[in-house]
Design an enzyme around this catalytic site. Structure first.
Site, short mmCIF file in Angstrom:
data_model
loop_
_atom_site.label_atom_id
_atom_site.label_comp_id
_atom_site.label_asym_id
_atom_site.label_seq_id
_atom_site.Cartn_x
_atom_site.Cartn_y
_atom_site.Cartn_z
N ASP A 10 0.65 -1.13 -0.03
CA ASP A 10 -0.01 -0.08 -0.03
C ASP A 10 0.88 1.34 0.11
OD1 ASP A 10 -2.29 1.45 -0.11
OD2 ASP A 10 -2.69 1.16 2.27
N GLY A 25 0.27 5.38 -4.66
CA GLY A 25 -0.14 6.76 -4.94
C GLY A 25 0.22 7.68 -3.96
N ARG A 58 0.18 9.22 -10.11
CA ARG A 58 -0.01 8.16 -9.21
C ARG A 58 0.70 6.92 -10.12
NH1 ARG A 58 -3.53 7.57 -5.24
NH2 ARG A 58 -4.09 5.40 -6.01
N HIS A 77 2.98 3.50 -8.87
CA HIS A 77 2.88 2.07 -9.15
C HIS A 77 4.03 1.29 -10.13
CE1 HIS A 77 -1.28 2.00 -7.69
NE2 HIS A 77 -1.67 2.88 -8.80
N GLU A 112 -12.06 -5.04 -5.47
CA GLU A 112 -12.60 -3.54 -5.12
C GLU A 112 -11.72 -2.70 -6.16
OE1 GLU A 112 -11.81 -5.73 -2.40
OE2 GLU A 112 -14.03 -6.13 -2.52
N LEU A 165 11.60 -19.83 -4.05
CA LEU A 165 10.55 -19.01 -3.36
C LEU A 165 9.08 -19.11 -4.41
CD1 LEU A 165 9.70 -16.70 -1.59
CD2 LEU A 165 10.27 -15.07 -3.48
N ARG A 210 1.40 -4.84 5.95
CA ARG A 210 0.82 -3.77 5.16
C ARG A 210 1.72 -2.60 5.33
NH1 ARG A 210 -5.34 -2.48 4.22
NH2 ARG A 210 -4.99 -0.74 2.61
N GLU A 244 0.69 -13.26 12.40
CA GLU A 244 1.06 -12.02 13.05
C GLU A 244 1.14 -11.01 11.87
OE1 GLU A 244 1.98 -11.78 16.04
OE2 GLU A 244 1.69 -13.76 16.45
#
Ligand code: FPP
Length: 241
Positions: free
Chosen positions: A22, A25, A35, A39, A69, A133, A186, A205
């Site tokens: 997150d 932007g 923006r 990204h 969303e 990975l 996050r 966690e």
């Protein structure tokens, strides 16, 4: 400059790290950039974080690239993001393969444009024997949507209700076969789950670093891992200490 060493005993390294990337932007806005520049820098950063995860012996990395969303964003941002994902799945693939990364996709397939879907499928196919990975890209993903699909699958299978166990549900999710995340990160200081791995993160966690995703570098990841290593995971039981 010498790179900081990760000083955590191997048993305290999470097997599976999941990230809500997150703040792209806001990172761009702070610099007076569009923006989409944020990204693009986000992709660049993801490349560095993947490398660090391989270096630190993390086995699974799941990243939230686009949620169910996110379709509500302005048309030009959606178009730009689609281009960025297309480019990433084309340009980054070779290096990922070289580094032994296996790519998986989770999310609802319809609504993703056919050209991007084709690139995703190709990446999944040609990386399928890699195991350094496991990188799962959540793209057009929403946890409620995933659970809805799982319920549909279970009902359609005709399984008797009393045989629907937690394991049956886990095995019916898009993430079937991948262990639950140990650590969910996050970035950007926001503290919400935003429909990400709701079932799978029941005992994860969580850490919420302040850095915007493009600034969340190897040093920041080390800090998150150190924080995780200090946590006492009890899974609803008593402390083992
Ligand atoms: C959040 O920033 C990020 C996204 C909506 C997803 C885009 C992620 C990338 C481009 C990283 C690379 C991913 C792949 C798989 C190639 P935001 O727009 O929500 O930021 P804001 O909250 O500051 O507005």
């Amino acid at each position: 400059m010498a790179q900081t060493k990760l000083n955590i005993e191997p048993s305290r390294i999470p097997r599976h790290v999941a990230i809500i990337m997150d703040g792209n932007g806001r990172w761009a806005k702070k610099r007076g950039l569009p923006r989409l520049a944020g990204h693009r820098q986000g992709v660049e950063n993801l490349r560095q974080i993947i490398k660090a995860c391989v270096e630190f012996g993390i086995q699974y990395l799941t990243v939230y690239a686009f949620s169910t969303e996110n379709w509500g964003r302005p048309e030009d941002e959606l178009r730009g993001l689609k281009q960025i994902f297309n480019d990433a799945f084309s340009n980054e693939l070779e290096e990922l393969i070289k580094n032994g990364v296996r790519i998986l996709h989770i999310g609802q397939r319809d609504e993703i444009s056919p050209d991007l879907l084709q690139k995703i499928d190709r990446a999944v196919e040609i990386s399928k024997t890699n195991d350094k990975l496991i990188l799962t890209v959540a793209l057009n993903y929403g946890s409620r949507n995933e659970i809805m699909h799982a319920v549909r699958k279970i009902v359609a299978s005709g399984i008797p209700p009393e045989e629907v166990t937690e394991q049956v549900i886990s095995d019916s999710l898009f993430t079937a076969g991948t262990p639950d995340p140990d650590l969910v990160i996050r970035t950007s200081g926001e503290q919400r789950l935003s429909n990400f791995l709701l079932w799978q993160s029941a005992y994860s966690e969580w850490v919420f670093p302040e850095a915007y995703w493009p600034d969340y570098n190897r040093e920041e990841l080390i800090k998150s891992l150190e924080e995780y290593a200090k946590r006492d995971r009890r899974f609803g039981k008593l402390s083992s200490k």
